[in-house]
Write a protein that holds these residues in place. Structure first.
Motif, mmCIF file in Angstrom:
data_model
loop_
_atom_site.group_PDB
_atom_site.id
_atom_site.type_symbol
_atom_site.label_atom_id
_atom_site.label_comp_id
_atom_site.label_asym_id
_atom_site.label_seq_id
_atom_site.Cartn_x
_atom_site.Cartn_y
_atom_site.Cartn_z
ATOM 1 N N ALA A 369 0.825 -1.205 0.000
ATOM 2 C CA ALA A 369 0.000 0.000 0.000
ATOM 3 C C ALA A 369 0.861 1.257 0.000
ATOM 4 N N THR A 370 1.942 1.230 0.754
ATOM 5 C CA THR A 370 2.837 2.392 0.816
ATOM 6 C C THR A 370 3.485 2.654 -0.536
ATOM 7 N N ALA A 371 3.958 1.602 -1.187
ATOM 8 C CA ALA A 371 4.588 1.768 -2.501
ATOM 9 C C ALA A 371 3.595 2.335 -3.516
ATOM 10 N N ALA A 372 2.354 1.833 -3.498
ATOM 11 C CA ALA A 372 1.336 2.332 -4.430
ATOM 12 C C ALA A 372 1.010 3.792 -4.160
ATOM 13 N N ALA A 373 0.877 4.140 -2.879
ATOM 14 C CA ALA A 373 0.545 5.524 -2.527
ATOM 15 C C ALA A 373 1.640 6.489 -2.965
ATOM 16 N N TYR A 374 2.876 6.124 -2.722
ATOM 17 C CA TYR A 374 3.973 7.027 -3.072
ATOM 18 C C TYR A 374 4.208 7.073 -4.584
ATOM 19 N N TRP A 375 3.833 6.034 -5.299
ATOM 20 C CA TRP A 375 3.926 6.111 -6.755
ATOM 21 C C TRP A 375 2.945 7.157 -7.284
ATOM 22 N N LEU A 376 1.737 7.162 -6.743
ATOM 23 C CA LEU A 376 0.766 8.188 -7.158
ATOM 24 C C LEU A 376 1.273 9.591 -6.838
ATOM 25 N N LEU A 377 1.955 9.740 -5.710
ATOM 26 C CA LEU A 377 2.473 11.045 -5.312
ATOM 27 C C LEU A 377 3.760 11.414 -6.044
ATOM 28 N N ASP A 378 4.332 10.432 -6.749
ATOM 29 C CA ASP A 378 5.613 10.631 -7.435
ATOM 30 C C ASP A 378 6.696 11.059 -6.449
ATOM 31 N N ARG A 379 6.695 10.399 -5.296
ATOM 32 C CA ARG A 379 7.692 10.654 -4.261
ATOM 33 C C ARG A 379 8.243 9.330 -3.754
ATOM 34 N N GLU A 380 9.528 9.312 -3.484
ATOM 35 C CA GLU A 380 10.123 8.096 -2.929
ATOM 36 C C GLU A 380 9.721 7.953 -1.465
ATOM 37 N N PRO A 381 9.358 6.746 -1.022
ATOM 38 C CA PRO A 381 9.003 6.540 0.401
ATOM 39 C C PRO A 381 10.232 6.732 1.293
ATOM 40 N N PRO A 393 12.466 -0.453 3.594
ATOM 41 C CA PRO A 393 13.240 -0.711 2.372
ATOM 42 C C PRO A 393 12.465 -1.518 1.323
ATOM 43 N N ASP A 394 11.566 -2.400 1.754
ATOM 44 C CA ASP A 394 10.781 -3.182 0.794
ATOM 45 C C ASP A 394 9.838 -2.287 0.001
ATOM 46 N N ALA A 395 9.255 -1.283 0.680
ATOM 47 C CA ALA A 395 8.379 -0.344 -0.019
ATOM 48 C C ALA A 395 9.167 0.480 -1.037
ATOM 49 N N VAL A 396 10.378 0.864 -0.669
ATOM 50 C CA VAL A 396 11.235 1.612 -1.591
ATOM 51 C C VAL A 396 11.558 0.762 -2.821
ATOM 52 N N LYS A 397 11.844 -0.522 -2.612
ATOM 53 C CA LYS A 397 12.166 -1.422 -3.718
ATOM 54 C C LYS A 397 10.976 -1.567 -4.665
ATOM 55 N N LEU A 398 9.774 -1.752 -4.099
ATOM 56 C CA LEU A 398 8.568 -1.854 -4.933
ATOM 57 C C LEU A 398 8.312 -0.558 -5.683
ATOM 58 N N TRP A 399 8.522 0.565 -5.017
ATOM 59 C CA TRP A 399 8.306 1.875 -5.658
ATOM 60 C C TRP A 399 9.255 2.061 -6.834
ATOM 61 N N LYS A 400 10.499 1.694 -6.668
ATOM 62 C CA LYS A 400 11.473 1.819 -7.758
ATOM 63 C C LYS A 400 11.100 0.895 -8.922
ATOM 64 N N GLY A 401 10.539 -0.263 -8.604
ATOM 65 C CA GLY A 401 10.083 -1.150 -9.668
ATOM 66 C C GLY A 401 8.957 -0.534 -10.466
ATOM 67 N N LEU A 402 8.036 0.126 -9.790
ATOM 68 C CA LEU A 402 6.944 0.811 -10.483
ATOM 69 C C LEU A 402 7.473 1.956 -11.340
ATOM 70 N N GLN A 403 8.452 2.680 -10.832
ATOM 71 C CA GLN A 403 9.014 3.801 -11.575
ATOM 72 C C GLN A 403 9.673 3.330 -12.865
ATOM 73 N N ALA A 404 10.190 2.123 -12.862
ATOM 74 C CA ALA A 404 10.881 1.611 -14.052
ATOM 75 C C ALA A 404 9.911 1.111 -15.123
ATOM 76 N N LEU A 405 8.641 0.942 -14.776
ATOM 77 C CA LEU A 405 7.648 0.443 -15.723
ATOM 78 C C LEU A 405 7.044 1.575 -16.537
ATOM 79 N N PRO A 406 6.493 1.258 -17.703
ATOM 80 C CA PRO A 406 5.693 2.264 -18.426
ATOM 81 C C PRO A 406 4.541 2.731 -17.538
#
Length: 436
Positions: A369-381, A393-406
Motif C-alpha cells: 500500500a505504501t509503494a502504491a501511494a507514493y507512486w501516485l504522489l511521485d515521491r520516494e518513500p 526498504p521493501d516499499a522503496v524497492k517496490l516503488w522503484k520497480g513501479l518507476q521503471a515500468l511504463p
C-alpha cells in the motif's frame, strides 16, 4: 469589607502565593503544549491533571500563611478582640481563596493564545472542568491553612507540598481506574486518549462534591480552638464521601462518558469534492482541504470521491462507518494547534485507500500500500517528519520497480492493488508480478 480584604491581601502571603502558582502552572502548561493544543477541552483537562502540581503549592501556601500568623502572634492578638470567630476567619479565608482562583485562571489565560486561532469547538463541559479545578484549589489552600494552624512549624509548608505531590502523582497508579476512583481526586480521569475525550457530568459533579467537602473540613479544622475537637472535620468528609459515591457513574456508564460524540461529528466543506473533519478539528479544515483534494485528484480511477477524518478511538472503541466512496484521513495536531507534519497527510490517506479494511483480518499489506501511494504522489518513500514514520526498504524497492515500468502498466498494477484490497484479497505480489 473591600477595605478589610485589601489590608489582608497586603499583609498576607496571598499575592506571593498567587504569583508562584501562576508562574509554575504557566511553565508546566507551555512545556507540555502538545498535550492540549488540540482544543479548549484538552486545555481544561490538562490543566486539571496538573493540579498534581498546583494543588500541593496551594496547600503549602495556606500552611505558610498560618505559620506566619503564628510567628507574629496574630492569632493571640485577634483572640483578645471581642469579635466573633467567623469575622476573624472570613478575611483570611476569602483572601487565600481569591489568590488561588486568580492564579488558576491566569494560568489558563496564559495558555489560551497558543490555540486561539485554531480551536473552534468549546463544549459546555469545559467550563465545568475549569470550575471543578477552582473548587479544588480553594479546598487545597484552606486545607493548608488548617494544617498549618494545627502544626505551626517551619517545615509544615514544604512537607505538605511534598506529601500532596506524592499522593496526587502516585495515588492514581496505586488505584484502579474508574469513576469511583476519579471522583476522589480532581487530577484523575483527565488524561487524554483521543482528541474527542471529555469528562462526564456525573464525574464532575462527584468531584465538585468531594472537593467542597474537603474545603468545609478545612474550614472546620481552621476554626477549632481546641485540637480535641479536630475530629469534627470528619463529619463533612463523611457526608461528602457518601454524596460522591451516590452521584459518580461507574462501570460502563463511566466509560461511555469519556467520549464527546459532538466533538466526533463531521464538519464538511460546502463545495466538492467534499472534505470533512471532526468538530474538534474544525479550525484545521482550511489546512487539510487542499491536501486532501490533491490526494482525491490522484484517485480518479477509483470510486473514492470524498475525504473524511478517521474519528476512530481505542478507549472506548469507536470507528466511523466504512464507505466505498470515502477515504479516511488521520489528523494530528502540533503544539501550536496547527496540522502536524502536513506532508504526511496525503501519503497516509492514500496508503489507507490501498490497505484492506480491518474486517479483512490479516490481508493488510502495508508495504504494498505504501509503494502504491507514493507512486501516485511521485515521491520516494522516505522516513521523516513528512514521510514514513519508519524506514521501509521493501516499499522503496517496490516503488522503484513501479518507476521503471511504463506509466500505463504501473497504473494498472496500482489499480489492481486497490481493487484487491477492497475485496479482502492478498495484494503481496500485485506490484512485482503485474496486474491480475
Amino acid at each position: 469589607m473591600n477595605r478589610i480584604l485589601g489590608i489582608e491581601l497586603r499583609r498576607s502571603a496571598a499575592l506571593g502565593a498567587a504569583l508562584l502558582i501562576a508562574v509554575a502552572g504557566t511553565i508546566v502548561l507551555h512545556a507540555t503544549a502538545g498535550r492540549w493544543s488540540t482544543g479548549w477541552m484538552a486545555l481544561a483537562m490538562t490543566q486539571r491533571e496538573y493540579l498534581a502540581v498546583l494543588a500541593p503549592l496551594a496547600m503549602a501556601a495556606g500552611a505558610w500563611q498560618s505559620y506566619r500568623e503564628h510567628r507574629a502572634n496574630v492569632a493571640e492578638l485577634l483572640a483578645a478582640v471581642p469579635r466573633p470567630i467567623p469575622q476573624r476567619m472570613v478575611p483570611i479565608l476569602a483572601t487565600t481563596a481569591l489568590a488561588v482562583l486568580v492564579a488558576y485562571l491566569v494560568t489558563l489565560l496564559a495558555a489560551a493564545p497558543r490555540i486561539a486561532d485554531t480551536a473552534r469547538y468549546l463544549p459546555p463541559a469545559a467550563f465545568v472542568v475549569v470550575a471543578v479545578g477552582l473548587v479544588a484549589m480553594i479546598a487545597s489552600v484552606w486545607l493548608g491553612l488548617a494544617v498549618g494552624r494545627l502544626v505551626p512549624a517551619l517545615a509544615t509548608a514544604p512537607a505538605l507540598a511534598v506529601i500532596g505531590f506524592a499522593l496526587l502523582i502516585l495515588g492514581p497508579h496505586a488505584l484502579p481506574d474508574g469513576g469511583s476512583t476519579a471522583a476522589f481526586s480532581p487530577a484523575m480521569g483527565m488524561s487524554m486518549f483521543s482528541d474527542y475525550d471529555t469528562v462526564d457530568g456525573g464525574v464532575s459533579a462527584a468531584q465538585a462534591l468531594w472537593m467542597a467537602a474537603v474545603a468545609v473540613a478545612g474550614v472546620v479544622l481552621f476554626a477549632v480552638q481546641n485540637r480535641k475537637f479536630a475530629f469534627a472535620a470528619l463529619l463533612p468528609l463523611a457526608i461528602g464521601a457518601t454524596a460522591t459515591a451516590l452521584v459518580v457513574p461507574t462501570g460502563d456508564a463511566y466509560d461511555q462518558g469519556t467520549l464527546d460524540p459532538v466533538a466526533q461529528e463531521l464538519v464538511c466543506t460546502d463545495d466538492t469534492p467534499r472534505v470533512c473533519v471532526s468538530r474538534a478539528h474544525e479550525g484545521l479544515l482550511p489546512e487539510v482541504t487542499p491536501k486532501a483534494r490533491h490526494a482525491l485528484e490522484l484517485l480518479t480511477k477509483t470510486s473514492i470521491v470524498e475525504a473524511h477524518e478517521d474519528t476512530s478511538t481505542f478507549s472506548p472503541p469507536t470507528s466511523p462507518r466504512s464507505r466505498a466512496d470515502t477515504a479516511l484521513m488521520s489528523i494530528t495536531v502540533d503544539k501550536h494547534g496547527h496540522l502536524a507534519h502536513p506532508g504526511r497527510l496525503e501519503p497516509t490517506m492514500l496508503t489507507g485507500v490501498f490497505t484492506s479494511p480491518l474486517s479483512c483480518g490479516d490481508n493488510r499489506n502495508f508495504t504494498v500500500a505504501t509503494a502504491a501511494a507514493y507512486w501516485l504522489l511521485d515521491r520516494e518513500p522516505t522516513a521523516g517528519p513528512d514521510g514514513l514514520e519508519f524506514h521501509d526498504p521493501d516499499a522503496v524497492k517496490l516503488w522503484k520497480g513501479l518507476q521503471a515500468l511504463p506509466r500505463a502498466e504501473a497504473e494498472a498494477r496500482v489499480i489492481a492493488v486497490y481493487q484487491a484490497a477492497q475485496k479482502c484479497q492478498d495484494t503481496t505480489d500485485l506490484l512485482s508480478r503485474g496486474a491480475r
